[in-house]
Design a protein around this motif. Structure first.
Motif, PDB file in Angstrom:
ATOM      1  N   GLN A  33      11.853  -1.337   8.276  1.00  0.00           N
ATOM      2  CA  GLN A  33      11.423  -0.511   9.606  1.00  0.00           C
ATOM      3  C   GLN A  33      10.087  -0.986  10.266  1.00  0.00           C
ATOM      4  O   GLN A  33       9.861  -0.712  11.349  1.00  0.00           O
ATOM      5  N   GLY A  34       9.362  -2.109   9.454  1.00  0.00           N
ATOM      6  CA  GLY A  34       8.160  -2.372   9.979  1.00  0.00           C
ATOM      7  C   GLY A  34       7.065  -2.137   9.081  1.00  0.00           C
ATOM      8  O   GLY A  34       7.418  -1.770   7.638  1.00  0.00           O
ATOM      9  N   ILE A  35       5.702  -1.871   9.391  1.00  0.00           N
ATOM     10  CA  ILE A  35       4.392  -1.831   8.487  1.00  0.00           C
ATOM     11  C   ILE A  35       4.534  -0.098   8.269  1.00  0.00           C
ATOM     12  O   ILE A  35       4.533   0.600   9.600  1.00  0.00           O
ATOM     13  N   VAL A  36       4.451   0.498   7.193  1.00  0.00           N
ATOM     14  CA  VAL A  36       4.728   1.775   6.623  1.00  0.00           C
ATOM     15  C   VAL A  36       3.339   2.185   6.003  1.00  0.00           C
ATOM     16  O   VAL A  36       3.238   3.320   5.849  1.00  0.00           O
ATOM     17  N   GLY A  37       2.425   1.207   5.527  1.00  0.00           N
ATOM     18  CA  GLY A  37       1.274   1.532   4.950  1.00  0.00           C
ATOM     19  C   GLY A  37       0.206   0.469   5.092  1.00  0.00           C
ATOM     20  O   GLY A  37       0.657  -0.825   5.462  1.00  0.00           O
ATOM     21  N   TYR A  38      -1.010   1.027   4.980  1.00  0.00           N
ATOM     22  CA  TYR A  38      -2.039   0.018   5.559  1.00  0.00           C
ATOM     23  C   TYR A  38      -3.342   0.411   4.819  1.00  0.00           C
ATOM     24  O   TYR A  38      -3.686   1.561   4.599  1.00  0.00           O
ATOM     25  N   LEU A  39      -4.015  -0.550   4.175  1.00  0.00           N
ATOM     26  CA  LEU A  39      -5.523  -0.317   3.820  1.00  0.00           C
ATOM     27  C   LEU A  39      -6.428  -1.525   4.096  1.00  0.00           C
ATOM     28  O   LEU A  39      -5.978  -2.542   4.408  1.00  0.00           O
ATOM     29  N   ALA A  40      -7.703  -1.164   4.384  1.00  0.00           N
ATOM     30  CA  ALA A  40      -8.609  -2.071   4.762  1.00  0.00           C
ATOM     31  C   ALA A  40      -9.871  -2.000   3.786  1.00  0.00           C
ATOM     32  O   ALA A  40     -10.368  -0.935   3.563  1.00  0.00           O
ATOM     33  N   LEU A  41     -10.491  -3.131   3.530  1.00  0.00           N
ATOM     34  CA  LEU A  41     -11.761  -3.290   2.678  1.00  0.00           C
ATOM     35  C   LEU A  41     -12.841  -3.860   3.424  1.00  0.00           C
ATOM     36  O   LEU A  41     -12.441  -4.998   4.141  1.00  0.00           O
ATOM     37  N   SER A  42     -14.033  -3.345   3.710  1.00  0.00           N
ATOM     38  CA  SER A  42     -14.867  -3.889   4.657  1.00  0.00           C
ATOM     39  C   SER A  42     -16.157  -4.088   3.499  1.00  0.00           C
ATOM     40  O   SER A  42     -16.490  -3.387   2.806  1.00  0.00           O
ATOM     41  N   GLN A  43     -17.189  -5.169   3.979  1.00  0.00           N
ATOM     42  CA  GLN A  43     -18.199  -5.387   3.384  1.00  0.00           C
ATOM     43  C   GLN A  43     -19.321  -4.110   3.530  1.00  0.00           C
ATOM     44  O   GLN A  43     -19.517  -3.903   5.091  1.00  0.00           O
ATOM     45  N   MET A  44     -19.967  -3.671   2.714  1.00  0.00           N
ATOM     46  CA  MET A  44     -21.071  -2.822   2.735  1.00  0.00           C
ATOM     47  C   MET A  44     -22.281  -3.696   3.301  1.00  0.00           C
ATOM     48  O   MET A  44     -22.314  -4.826   2.741  1.00  0.00           O
ATOM     49  N   LEU A  95       6.675   8.945   5.301  1.00  0.00           N
ATOM     50  CA  LEU A  95       6.695   8.882   4.026  1.00  0.00           C
ATOM     51  C   LEU A  95       5.449   9.312   3.274  1.00  0.00           C
ATOM     52  O   LEU A  95       5.414   9.203   2.282  1.00  0.00           O
ATOM     53  N   GLN A  96       4.623   9.947   3.909  1.00  0.00           N
ATOM     54  CA  GLN A  96       3.517  10.689   3.422  1.00  0.00           C
ATOM     55  C   GLN A  96       4.052  11.710   2.454  1.00  0.00           C
ATOM     56  O   GLN A  96       5.168  12.250   2.371  1.00  0.00           O
ATOM     57  N   ARG A  97       3.300  12.140   1.184  1.00  0.00           N
ATOM     58  CA  ARG A  97       3.435  12.879   0.216  1.00  0.00           C
ATOM     59  C   ARG A  97       4.715  12.521  -0.622  1.00  0.00           C
ATOM     60  O   ARG A  97       5.267  13.163  -1.355  1.00  0.00           O
ATOM     61  N   ASN A  98       4.613  11.085  -0.710  1.00  0.00           N
ATOM     62  CA  ASN A  98       5.842  10.422  -1.419  1.00  0.00           C
ATOM     63  C   ASN A  98       5.081   9.494  -2.759  1.00  0.00           C
ATOM     64  O   ASN A  98       5.911   8.776  -3.235  1.00  0.00           O
ATOM     65  N   GLY A  99       3.906   9.503  -2.540  1.00  0.00           N
ATOM     66  CA  GLY A  99       3.133   8.740  -3.757  1.00  0.00           C
ATOM     67  C   GLY A  99       2.833   7.229  -3.163  1.00  0.00           C
ATOM     68  O   GLY A  99       1.977   6.577  -4.116  1.00  0.00           O
ATOM     69  N   TYR A 100       3.191   6.855  -2.027  1.00  0.00           N
ATOM     70  CA  TYR A 100       2.914   5.534  -1.687  1.00  0.00           C
ATOM     71  C   TYR A 100       1.339   5.330  -1.382  1.00  0.00           C
ATOM     72  O   TYR A 100       0.872   4.365  -1.624  1.00  0.00           O
ATOM     73  N   GLY A 101       0.695   6.255  -0.752  1.00  0.00           N
ATOM     74  CA  GLY A 101      -0.843   5.976  -0.499  1.00  0.00           C
ATOM     75  C   GLY A 101      -1.701   6.088  -2.080  1.00  0.00           C
ATOM     76  O   GLY A 101      -2.403   5.246  -1.971  1.00  0.00           O
ATOM     77  N   ARG A 102      -1.228   6.856  -3.065  1.00  0.00           N
ATOM     78  CA  ARG A 102      -1.686   6.871  -4.057  1.00  0.00           C
ATOM     79  C   ARG A 102      -1.618   5.416  -5.087  1.00  0.00           C
ATOM     80  O   ARG A 102      -2.557   4.991  -5.402  1.00  0.00           O
ATOM     81  N   ARG A 103      -0.457   5.155  -4.836  1.00  0.00           N
ATOM     82  CA  ARG A 103      -0.023   3.739  -5.423  1.00  0.00           C
ATOM     83  C   ARG A 103      -0.837   2.590  -4.666  1.00  0.00           C
ATOM     84  O   ARG A 103      -1.326   1.798  -5.585  1.00  0.00           O
ATOM     85  N   MET A 104      -0.733   2.721  -3.452  1.00  0.00           N
ATOM     86  CA  MET A 104      -1.630   1.645  -2.941  1.00  0.00           C
ATOM     87  C   MET A 104      -2.953   1.583  -3.282  1.00  0.00           C
ATOM     88  O   MET A 104      -3.590   0.511  -3.652  1.00  0.00           O
ATOM     89  N   VAL A 105      -3.723   2.671  -3.066  1.00  0.00           N
ATOM     90  CA  VAL A 105      -5.061   3.007  -3.585  1.00  0.00           C
ATOM     91  C   VAL A 105      -5.439   2.728  -5.099  1.00  0.00           C
ATOM     92  O   VAL A 105      -6.431   1.999  -5.419  1.00  0.00           O
ATOM     93  N   GLY A 106      -4.522   3.153  -5.992  1.00  0.00           N
ATOM     94  CA  GLY A 106      -4.585   2.875  -7.325  1.00  0.00           C
ATOM     95  C   GLY A 106      -4.560   1.379  -7.466  1.00  0.00           C
ATOM     96  O   GLY A 106      -5.166   0.991  -8.392  1.00  0.00           O
TER      97      GLY A 106
END
Length: 157
Positions: free
Chosen positions: A54-65, A83-94
């Motif tokens: 269906q396209g992009i369903v998750g995203y995260l960015a890292l920036s230089q402090m 798709l929230q509350r299905n563990g995708y965010g937790r797995r991405m961040v993990g």
């Protein structure tokens, strides 16, 4: 909806899809504007997406402090509302936390301590100062400094 694929680096041309995802996930365009400013200022160190049919369903960015030198800020993190509350965010961040641990990198995030602690982040060390509430500031990876003053990229304003 078919399950998402594997987390991968964002590709050129996916900026509009990411902006739409951020707007949908947060219910307003502020995070999409933040990412745009971070890109324009060249503060982004990396962008990852979770694609699906269906396209992009998750995203995260890292920036230089700005400070401490070498540290990265994780923000924003988004998952499509369907798709929230299905563990995708937790797995991405993990996955990003594990990368930081293995590579000796330090990450800082500002957010819900209950969520980010489940992903491998720890409360900010004593002595840390920040322009944002320290009780919502968490670190992961190789944080060794005891006293530090966090300075975020200007785009965070």
């Amino acid at each position: 909806m078919i399950s998402p694929d594997f987390l991968r680096e964002m590709q050129r041309g996916e900026e509009a899809a990411v902006a739409a995802l951020l707007t949908d996930a947060f219910g307003q365009p502020d995070e999409a504007h933040l990412v745009e400013k971070l890109r324009k200022s060249r503060a982004i160190a990396g962008e990852m997406v979770l694609p699906s049919e269906q396209g992009i369903v998750g995203y995260l960015a890292l920036s230089q402090m700005i400070a401490p030198k070498g540290w990265l800020c994780l923000a924003p993190v988004a998952v499509h509302p369907d798709l929230q509350r299905n563990g995708y965010g937790r797995r991405m961040v993990g996955m990003i936390v594990e990368w930081a641990r293995l590579s000796g990198q330090t990450l800082v995030v500002l957010g819900d301590p209950a969520f980010y602690s489940r992903c491998g982040f720890s409360p900010a060390p004593e002595g840390l100062t920040s322009p944002y509430p320290v009780e919502y500031t968490m670190v992961a990876g190789a944080a060794k400094a005891k006293l530090m003053d966090l300075k975020y990229p200007a785009a965070f304003g």
